[in-house]
Design an enzyme around this catalytic site. Structure first.
Site, PDB file in Angstrom:
ATOM      1  N   GLU A 196      36.604  36.107  46.968  1.00 46.18           N
ATOM      2  CA  GLU A 196      35.944  36.303  48.408  1.00 46.18           C
ATOM      3  C   GLU A 196      37.235  36.500  49.448  1.00 46.18           C
ATOM      4  OE1 GLU A 196      34.154  33.145  49.330  1.00 46.18           O
ATOM      5  OE2 GLU A 196      32.600  33.890  47.840  1.00 46.18           O
ATOM      6  N   GLU A 250      28.701  35.076  43.065  1.00 47.36           N
ATOM      7  CA  GLU A 250      28.391  33.954  43.674  1.00 47.36           C
ATOM      8  C   GLU A 250      26.619  34.478  44.016  1.00 47.36           C
ATOM      9  OE1 GLU A 250      30.785  31.754  45.237  1.00 47.36           O
ATOM     10  OE2 GLU A 250      32.834  32.051  43.983  1.00 47.36           O
TER      11      GLU A 250
END
Length: 646
Positions: free
Chosen positions: A410, A555
């Protein structure tokens, strides 16, 4: 000429004395002024203010003189000494609440930061069940882990989770949260079970009390009692394994085995190596080997393992931070260091037919380290980030249990954060994730050309790449936003180039529901079509549809309640219809904003959630399909050799 001192000489001495006195006064005033400002240097830095060793040639650094550098070093040394003295001054009696914060960012009118909390029991008796009350200036919000968190005005109440309810005498537990305040974070007071506590601002030990407590109860107080095991024998790979036959490659939007059979990576995340536990979270309540076997038996063919670059580099340097787990439940681990435990995990994963994908989840070893925007911090440089990946790739180049590397979890950052925000263009800027990902991938593939490379997205992308390709605009209206790591719009303009290893590239966005954050596309009513149109299509689904490269949703997941379940059902539909590769978030019970596949004991499965996810696990004729050609996936699966393929 007489024998006395002349008036001229006396006058000269007097003048010199006046000058010296003036200089002394000036020096005193100057030093007092410096001391008055010294508090500014101890304030936690915001992300946009972090110093990166990857940007040592910045204009700001060039403007600093050598004298200023020396003064700052002296000041910092004094401050460090002062902090150590403060820690030593804290009396180890009663309850001591240690806390530290970092990784600051802005969210509207809130100042957000990652808060780590340690509850240290120096009282005369054990604690059985606890409630911690913190009085915090201008408290706005809190999203935490390792407990239940409730905000009421400026009071934050934290109640224990089932697995950390007991705190033995002399032991501690940790919890943490992403906290929002209207001003600089300041904890004014603390009470544990109604008793006033001593507050200590400083480093929070990540050791888990359940480890210490259970050791004391079961091992006569010896936290490191060693079972008589042959570690070398225990780490030896299974005789049923065949090295080198399980490497994968890509073709268009498909992932294939060496024979050209299309595979489906359907895995799960299990974190802990990134948080300071230095092994998997949950081993304070569960047994290692049966837990890994259970994951395989439930049909997950891949485990994504979040880990910090800092921990990897410690291993590379021959340093092995202590792994925190229940020694009584996992006696075989007591003879191993934290790296050997990781190696043992790889051996057990292979024995159960599963593959592994390390994920550089954070630069720093820190439960809230993932909040840092970039792959480098003030503690871990860009060079050290690359080194961590290279070391892992080289160490495990002859172990096809590790079939992929997720280069960085991320990358993110907002327009106002400037060069501390991750960008995606054709530059060689320190914060250009596209360039860094290519560089990192090439370093990994130079060590092991067989592994897949997962490249995540960023947070923002310019609406007009021609006019704002340098990301100079700080106006939010000039950008498309998405989840951290979920914005892959840049692939259309600047695709990742891995040269001769292009068939190793997989793009890996993340996507979540409104329970994690109320994104614009969740406002009002939404459905599958609107989610596809407003979010998925232009951010990353086009990569799959145009057959640019495969996707792996690194995710996705959350609670089995509204408003989350509607989004999660649509995401599952998208995955199923397109056979998108994915790793579900997550196995851990202690994921604050999503929950896990297991309950707080890390042994009992949440059957409702598992049945939901089971719909998108790779199965043929009712059997789960593994990614190992020789070893079947758990007790309910088959080998890849026996599978037909997609």
């Amino acid at each position: 000429m007489n024998g006395g001192i002349s008036k001229k000489i006396i006058a000269g001495f007097v003048a010199m004395g006046v000058v010296i006195a003036g200089l002394i006064i000036a020096l005193v005033v100057t030093n007092l002024g410096k001391n008055d400002d010294s508090w500014k240097k101890t304030e936690p830095k915001k992300k946009s203010e972090m110093v990166s060793s990857a940007a040592d040639d910045s204009e700001e650094d060039e403007d600093l003189s050598d004298e200023e550098d020396e003064e700052e070093e002296d000041s910092e040394a004094e401050e460090d000494s002062s902090e150590e003295e403060k820690e030593d001054d804290v009396k180890k009696e009663g309850y001591v609440i240690s806390w530290s914060s970092g990784n600051g960012w802005e969210d509207g009118d809130k100042k957000m930061s990652g808060l780590d909390i340690g509850i240290n029991n120096y009282s005369d008796s054990a604690v059985s069940g606890w409630t911690l009350e913190l009085e915090i200036d201008d408290l706005k919000s809190c999203d935490g882990w390792n407990g239940t968190f409730k905000v009421d005005g400026n009071k934050l109440t934290i109640t224990n989770a089932d697995y950390n309810a007991d705190i033995a005498k002399g032991a501690s537990v940790t919890c943490g949260c992403n906290i929002g305040t209207g001003s600089a974070l300041n904890i004014k007071s603390a009470k544990l079970n109604g008793t006033d506590c001593t507050l200590k601002k400083g480093k929070v030990s990540q050791n888990n009390n359940n480890n210490n407590n259970n050791n004391n109860n079961n091992n006569g107080g010896n936290n490191n009692e060693k079972k008589d095991v042959d570690v070398k024998k225990l780490l030896k790979r299974s005789k049923n394994a065949k090295q080198g036959d399980d490497w994968l490659h890509t073709d268009g939007n498909k992932i294939l085995d060496e024979s050209g059979k299309q595979v489906w990576l359907t895995g799960v995340n299990w974190f802990g190596y990134n948080t300071g536990t230095n092994t998997f979270d949950g081993l304070w309540n569960s047994e290692f080997e049966p837990t890994i076997k259970a994951i395989a038996d439930h049909g997950f063919n891949l485990i994504r393992v979040p880990i910090s670059a800092e921990l990897i580099n410690q291993w590379a340097a021959g340093e092995y931070p202590q792994a925190n787990y229940n020694n009584a439940y996992n006696e075989e681990l007591n003879s191993m260091n934290s790296l050997e435990i990781f190696d043992y995990f790889l051996k057990l994963a292979e024995e159960n037919g599963m593959k592994v994908m390390p994920d550089i989840h954070s630069a720093n070893t820190d439960a809230s380290g993932h909040n840092a925007n970039l792959w480098y911090t003030d503690r871990v440089s860009a060079k050290e980030y690359y080194a961590a990946l290279e070391w892992m790739a080289d160490r495990y180049k002859d172990n096809d249990t590790i079939i992929a590397f997720d280069l960085k979890n991320e990358p993110h950052g907002k327009p106002a954060e400037g060069d501390q925000a991750a960008i995606w263009n054709n530059s060689k800027a320190d914060n250009n994730w596209k360039y860094v990902a290519e560089t990192a991938a090439k370093k990994v593939l130079a060590k092991n050309p067989n592994v897949l490379i997962m490249v995540e997205g960023i947070e923002i992308y310019p609406k007009n790449i021609k006019k704002n390709g340098d990301y100079k605009s700080q106006d939010n209206e000039d950008y498309y936003f998405n989840w951290w790591g979920g914005n892959l719009r840049g692939v259309k303009d600047y695709p990742i180039d891995l040269g001769k290893h292009q068939d190793k590239l997989v793009y890996s966005p993340h996507d979540y529901g409104p329970t994690v954050y109320e994104q614009p596309w969740f406002e009002g009513s939404y459905d599958f079509k609107s989610l596809k149109k407003d979010c998925w299509q232009d951010n990353w689904l086009y990569i799959h549809e145009k057959k640019t490269a495969p996707l792996l949703i690194g995710e996705w997941g959350g609670f089995m309640t509204e408003p989350n379940i509607t989004w999660m059902t649509y995401m599952r539909q998208l995955i199923k219809e397109n056979h998108l590769n994915h790793t579900f978030w997550c196995f851990n019970a202690n994921s604050g904003d999503t929950g896990g596949l297991v309950l707080d004991d890390f042994t009992t499965w949440d059957e409702e959630k598992y049945d939901f996810v089971k719909e998108v696990l790779w199965r043929e004729d009712g059997k789960f399909v593994g990614l190992d050609h020789k070893i079947a996936l758990g007790k309910n699966g088959i080998t890849l050799s026996k599978a037909k393929g997609l």
